[in-house]
Design a protein around this motif. Structure first.
Motif, PDB file in Angstrom:
ATOM      1  N   GLN A 128      24.182   2.560  33.265  1.00  0.00           N
ATOM      2  CA  GLN A 128      24.234   1.055  33.787  1.00  0.00           C
ATOM      3  C   GLN A 128      25.439   0.789  33.455  1.00  0.00           C
ATOM      4  O   GLN A 128      25.707   0.477  32.413  1.00  0.00           O
ATOM      5  N   GLY A 129      26.341   0.276  34.397  1.00  0.00           N
ATOM      6  CA  GLY A 129      27.819  -0.206  34.379  1.00  0.00           C
ATOM      7  C   GLY A 129      27.617  -1.704  34.315  1.00  0.00           C
ATOM      8  O   GLY A 129      28.122  -2.485  35.759  1.00  0.00           O
ATOM      9  N   TYR A 130      26.979  -2.513  33.627  1.00  0.00           N
ATOM     10  CA  TYR A 130      27.085  -3.986  33.500  1.00  0.00           C
ATOM     11  C   TYR A 130      28.047  -4.494  32.763  1.00  0.00           C
ATOM     12  O   TYR A 130      29.162  -5.289  32.988  1.00  0.00           O
ATOM     13  N   GLY A 136      29.480  -9.766  28.418  1.00  0.00           N
ATOM     14  CA  GLY A 136      28.087  -9.377  28.082  1.00  0.00           C
ATOM     15  C   GLY A 136      27.023 -10.291  28.331  1.00  0.00           C
ATOM     16  O   GLY A 136      26.550 -10.426  29.140  1.00  0.00           O
ATOM     17  N   SER A 137      27.008 -11.365  27.429  1.00  0.00           N
ATOM     18  CA  SER A 137      26.081 -12.499  27.657  1.00  0.00           C
ATOM     19  C   SER A 137      26.614 -13.190  29.032  1.00  0.00           C
ATOM     20  O   SER A 137      25.776 -13.592  29.817  1.00  0.00           O
ATOM     21  N   ILE A 160      31.149  -1.113  28.932  1.00  0.00           N
ATOM     22  CA  ILE A 160      31.101  -0.808  27.768  1.00  0.00           C
ATOM     23  C   ILE A 160      29.598  -0.905  27.356  1.00  0.00           C
ATOM     24  O   ILE A 160      28.938  -1.254  27.994  1.00  0.00           O
ATOM     25  N   LEU A 213      25.764   5.693  22.874  1.00  0.00           N
ATOM     26  CA  LEU A 213      26.572   4.519  23.632  1.00  0.00           C
ATOM     27  C   LEU A 213      27.987   5.365  24.080  1.00  0.00           C
ATOM     28  O   LEU A 213      28.395   6.127  23.237  1.00  0.00           O
ATOM     29  N   GLY A 385      19.780  -5.584  26.841  1.00  0.00           N
ATOM     30  CA  GLY A 385      19.236  -6.164  27.861  1.00  0.00           C
ATOM     31  C   GLY A 385      19.249  -7.664  27.937  1.00  0.00           C
ATOM     32  O   GLY A 385      18.595  -8.358  28.358  1.00  0.00           O
ATOM     33  N   GLY A 386      20.345  -8.074  27.262  1.00  0.00           N
ATOM     34  CA  GLY A 386      20.650  -9.453  27.161  1.00  0.00           C
ATOM     35  C   GLY A 386      20.046 -10.094  25.633  1.00  0.00           C
ATOM     36  O   GLY A 386      18.931  -9.967  25.468  1.00  0.00           O
ATOM     37  N   THR A 387      20.878 -10.980  25.132  1.00  0.00           N
ATOM     38  CA  THR A 387      20.607 -10.836  23.673  1.00  0.00           C
ATOM     39  C   THR A 387      19.369 -12.200  23.701  1.00  0.00           C
ATOM     40  O   THR A 387      19.233 -12.585  24.453  1.00  0.00           O
TER      41      THR A 387
HETATM   42  C1  LIG Z   1      22.160  -0.302  22.185  1.00  0.00           C
HETATM   43  C2  LIG Z   1      22.574  -1.039  23.184  1.00  0.00           C
HETATM   44  C3  LIG Z   1      22.635  -0.678  24.604  1.00  0.00           C
HETATM   45  C4  LIG Z   1      23.202  -1.075  25.648  1.00  0.00           C
HETATM   46  N1  LIG Z   1      23.108  -0.533  26.927  1.00  0.00           N
HETATM   47  C5  LIG Z   1      23.799  -0.910  27.662  1.00  0.00           C
HETATM   48  C6  LIG Z   1      24.013  -0.380  29.176  1.00  0.00           C
HETATM   49  O1  LIG Z   1      23.523   0.714  29.427  1.00  0.00           O
HETATM   50  N2  LIG Z   1      24.805  -0.803  30.066  1.00  0.00           N
HETATM   51  C7  LIG Z   1      25.477  -2.254  30.052  1.00  0.00           C
HETATM   52  O2  LIG Z   1      25.834  -2.531  30.858  1.00  0.00           O
HETATM   53  N3  LIG Z   1      25.157  -2.976  28.905  1.00  0.00           N
HETATM   54  C8  LIG Z   1      24.465  -2.270  27.828  1.00  0.00           C
HETATM   55  N4  LIG Z   1      24.497  -2.889  26.417  1.00  0.00           N
HETATM   56  C9  LIG Z   1      25.215  -4.241  26.459  1.00  0.00           C
HETATM   57  C10 LIG Z   1      24.479  -5.354  26.136  1.00  0.00           C
HETATM   58  O3  LIG Z   1      23.860  -5.849  27.454  1.00  0.00           O
HETATM   59  C11 LIG Z   1      25.085  -6.702  25.496  1.00  0.00           C
HETATM   60  O4  LIG Z   1      25.603  -6.285  24.350  1.00  0.00           O
HETATM   61  C12 LIG Z   1      24.676  -7.899  25.648  1.00  0.00           C
HETATM   62  O5  LIG Z   1      24.411  -8.233  26.848  1.00  0.00           O
HETATM   63  C13 LIG Z   1      25.281  -8.851  24.833  1.00  0.00           C
HETATM   64  O6  LIG Z   1      26.889  -9.062  25.119  1.00  0.00           O
HETATM   65  P1  LIG Z   1      27.833  -8.858  24.052  1.00  0.00           P
HETATM   66  O7  LIG Z   1      27.599  -7.663  23.287  1.00  0.00           O
HETATM   67  O8  LIG Z   1      29.307  -8.750  24.855  1.00  0.00           O
HETATM   68  O9  LIG Z   1      27.671 -10.004  23.134  1.00  0.00           O
HETATM   69  P2  LIG Z   1      28.356 -11.486  23.269  1.00  0.00           P
HETATM   70  O10 LIG Z   1      27.972 -11.913  24.727  1.00  0.00           O
HETATM   71  O11 LIG Z   1      29.763 -11.500  23.095  1.00  0.00           O
HETATM   72  O12 LIG Z   1      27.510 -12.443  22.284  1.00  0.00           O
HETATM   73  C14 LIG Z   1      27.788 -12.414  20.887  1.00  0.00           C
HETATM   74  C15 LIG Z   1      26.850 -13.613  20.183  1.00  0.00           C
HETATM   75  O13 LIG Z   1      27.057 -14.631  20.624  1.00  0.00           O
HETATM   76  C16 LIG Z   1      25.715 -15.184  21.239  1.00  0.00           C
HETATM   77  N5  LIG Z   1      25.812 -15.876  22.483  1.00  0.00           N
HETATM   78  C17 LIG Z   1      26.653 -15.718  23.606  1.00  0.00           C
HETATM   79  N6  LIG Z   1      26.609 -16.448  24.427  1.00  0.00           N
HETATM   80  C18 LIG Z   1      25.734 -17.288  24.175  1.00  0.00           C
HETATM   81  C19 LIG Z   1      25.044 -18.526  24.792  1.00  0.00           C
HETATM   82  N7  LIG Z   1      25.481 -19.129  25.922  1.00  0.00           N
HETATM   83  N8  LIG Z   1      24.119 -19.375  23.989  1.00  0.00           N
HETATM   84  C20 LIG Z   1      23.634 -18.830  22.696  1.00  0.00           C
HETATM   85  N9  LIG Z   1      24.243 -17.707  22.142  1.00  0.00           N
HETATM   86  C21 LIG Z   1      25.227 -17.104  22.830  1.00  0.00           C
HETATM   87  C22 LIG Z   1      25.084 -13.885  21.540  1.00  0.00           C
HETATM   88  O14 LIG Z   1      23.523 -14.200  21.441  1.00  0.00           O
HETATM   89  C23 LIG Z   1      25.435 -13.056  20.602  1.00  0.00           C
HETATM   90  O15 LIG Z   1      24.704 -13.235  19.338  1.00  0.00           O
HETATM   91  C24 LIG Z   1      23.696  -2.471  25.307  1.00  0.00           C
HETATM   92  C25 LIG Z   1      23.798  -2.976  24.143  1.00  0.00           C
HETATM   93  C26 LIG Z   1      23.229  -2.317  23.024  1.00  0.00           C
HETATM   94  C27 LIG Z   1      23.589  -2.679  21.857  1.00  0.00           C
END
Ligand SMILES: Cc1cc2nc3c(=O)[nH]c(=O)nc-3n(C[C@H](O)[C@H](O)[C@H](O)COP(=O)(O)OP(=O)(O)OC[C@H]3O[C@@H](n4cnc5c(N)ncnc54)[C@H](O)[C@@H]3O)c2cc1C
Length: 403
Positions: A128-130, A136-137, A160, A213, A385-387
């Motif tokens: 999955q390339g999201y 991320g978020s 990533i 990962l 899957g979205g924090t």
């Molecule tokens: C084990 C694992 C597997 C994964 N596999 C995949 C995959 O196969 N494909 C893929 O595409 N992605 C994958 N991901 C990525 C995952 O979807 C992202 O890590 C996630 O969406 C969070 O994005 P980020 O890491 O950039 O954190 P950020 O978005 O930078 O967030 C950092 C912190 O800030 C908080 N935050 C950010 N915005 C807000 C807001 N508006 N309100 C409140 N708090 C906020 C977040 O909750 C978090 O605590 C994976 C992640 C993990 C850990």
């Protein structure tokens, strides 16, 4: 709302149990028990997928016309629950649960004909390339660019945290094909072969020491325009549809019950002071009881949502509720397991895979050997899957109507 299963559903439950008794090998069960990562390894997942495929059950939430079972929500729930109860490996959702439904809902006739049977059989293995380093978020900030050039797109950028990219032969990507007025506009959903010239995969090793990962780089990668899903610029709509499948509408409570039973067993085995076991310590017993209550509440929520879903409908914002609760219970349980084992949890962090023939020093409780790595890995559950913070935002807006 009726949360009880009908006579037909109970008969189906029996059929699934009989099938699992006969076909789920001890080797697959053991690998599942000792898996320390989010997904089981590719070989384990595919071995189980092939068994289910032969039975015709692998597409258990797909419509019959695409090779699925056509089951409604109750049968899907029963099937997932029985598989979890029996300790079956989780099917890798990347093809079956994520891109498959996107293709059969929004894809072209040719994409359906080509990809769907290969997803069911396991011939194609997807990632999955999201996410990107800056998206991320805030997923709509994706910058990985696809520029149309004749019958092809030329892709440049990076993805990533790409789970199992090192195993996959295909990646589904959110790419930017235009800069819209809103960031959600101009995103497209593109299917890219991993062996295309210009694709490179760099491993990312997790806190738990596993290679699960990756970061994927695209350097002038040429992709046939026929690999675009749906309409150019409408990718955000398909991406959101997929995320609802990623986040829930399932039966996490059953798996959690199994994990709880395992942690109880550890507590009963682990010595404490004065000839007692950890199970006899009030703090541990209370912790286990609290978690059991949380799991029961989650189960009721899952059954309620399952009962409300009509066949084929996706779970909507309810998925965010289930994802948040299930992952927080999962983490609490893994923390309790560490409390129970104490220093005995420490030596088991480094050797992988635990289900292989590698020689190991004797353990005080073999049942506890995966505990530390699982604990470390589960820190990610409230992120992927979205924090959970983002899920709470969705719940506030979509379920509670807060703005
Ligand atoms: C084990 C694992 C597997 C994964 N596999 C995949 C995959 O196969 N494909 C893929 O595409 N992605 C994958 N991901 C990525 C995952 O979807 C992202 O890590 C996630 O969406 C969070 O994005 P980020 O890491 O950039 O954190 P950020 O978005 O930078 O967030 C950092 C912190 O800030 C908080 N935050 C950010 N915005 C807000 C807001 N508006 N309100 C409140 N708090 C906020 C977040 O909750 C978090 O605590 C994976 C992640 C993990 C850990």
């Amino acid at each position: 709302m009726d949360l009880r299963f009908s006579a037909e559903e109970r008969a189906f439950q029996k059929e699934v149990r009989a099938f699992l008794d006969e076909n789920l090998t001890e080797e697959l069960r053991e690998a599942t028990r000792k898996t320390t990562t989010v997904f089981v390894d590719k070989d384990i997942a595919l071995a189980w997928q092939r068994i289910l495929h032969e039975k015709g059950w692998v597409g258990y939430f797909w419509p019959e016309e695409y090779g699925g079972t056509g089951w409604g929500p109750a049968k899907r729930f029963i099937f997932e629950a029985e598989c979890a109860r029996a300790g079956a490996p989780g099917l890798i959702p990347l093809g079956l649960k994520y891109v498959g439904p996107v293709i059969f809902t929004f894809g072209s006739a040719e994409q359906k004909r080509h990809f769907l049977p290969r997803i069911l059989s396991g011939e194609d293995y997807w990632c999955q390339g999201y996410s990107e380093p800056g998206a991320g978020s805030d997923l709509a900030a994706v910058q990985c660019k696809a520029v149309r050039d004749g019958d092809e797109y030329v892709v440049n950028g990076t993805k990533i945290w790409t789970t199992h990219a090192h195993f996959a032969n295909w990646i589904f990507c959110l790419v930017r094909t235009a800069q819209g007025a809103r960031p959600q506009e101009g995103i497209s959903f593109l299917l890219i072969p991993m062996d295309s010239p210009g694709v490179t995969v760099e491993p990312i090793i997790t806190l738990a020491g596993d290679h699960e990962l990756n970061q994927v780089f695209f350097d002038d990668v040429r992709v046939p325009a026929a690999n675009l899903v749906g309409e150019e610029g409408k990718g955000w709509q398909y991406a959101k549809f997929l995320l609802e499948f990623e986040r829930g509408g399932g039966s996490a409570s059953v798996k959690l019950k199994e994990e709880l039973a395992h942690v109880r067993k550890l507590a009963a085995l682990q010595p404490s002071d004065g000839g007692r076991t950890m199970m006899e310590r009030e703090r541990i017993a209370d912790g286990l009881a609290d978690i059991e209550i949380e799991i029961m509440a989650l189960e009721m929520a899952e059954l309620r949502i399952m009962s409300a879903l009509s066949a084929g409908k996706n779970p909507g914002a309810q998925a965010s509720m289930l994802k948040t609760v299930a992952t927080e219970i999962e983490q609490a349980l893994s923390e309790l397991a560490i409390d129970i084992l104490g220093p005995d949890a420490l030596p088991f962090v480094t050797e992988r895979p635990l289900y292989g023939p590698s020689s190991r020093r004797p353990l005080r409780h073999p049942e506890g050997e995966a505990v530390m790595a699982q604990y470390l890995n589960k820190r990610a559950a409230t992120i992927y899957g979205g924090t959970n913070e983002i899920q709470r935002d969705i719940i506030a807006k979509m379920v509670l109507g807060l703005r």
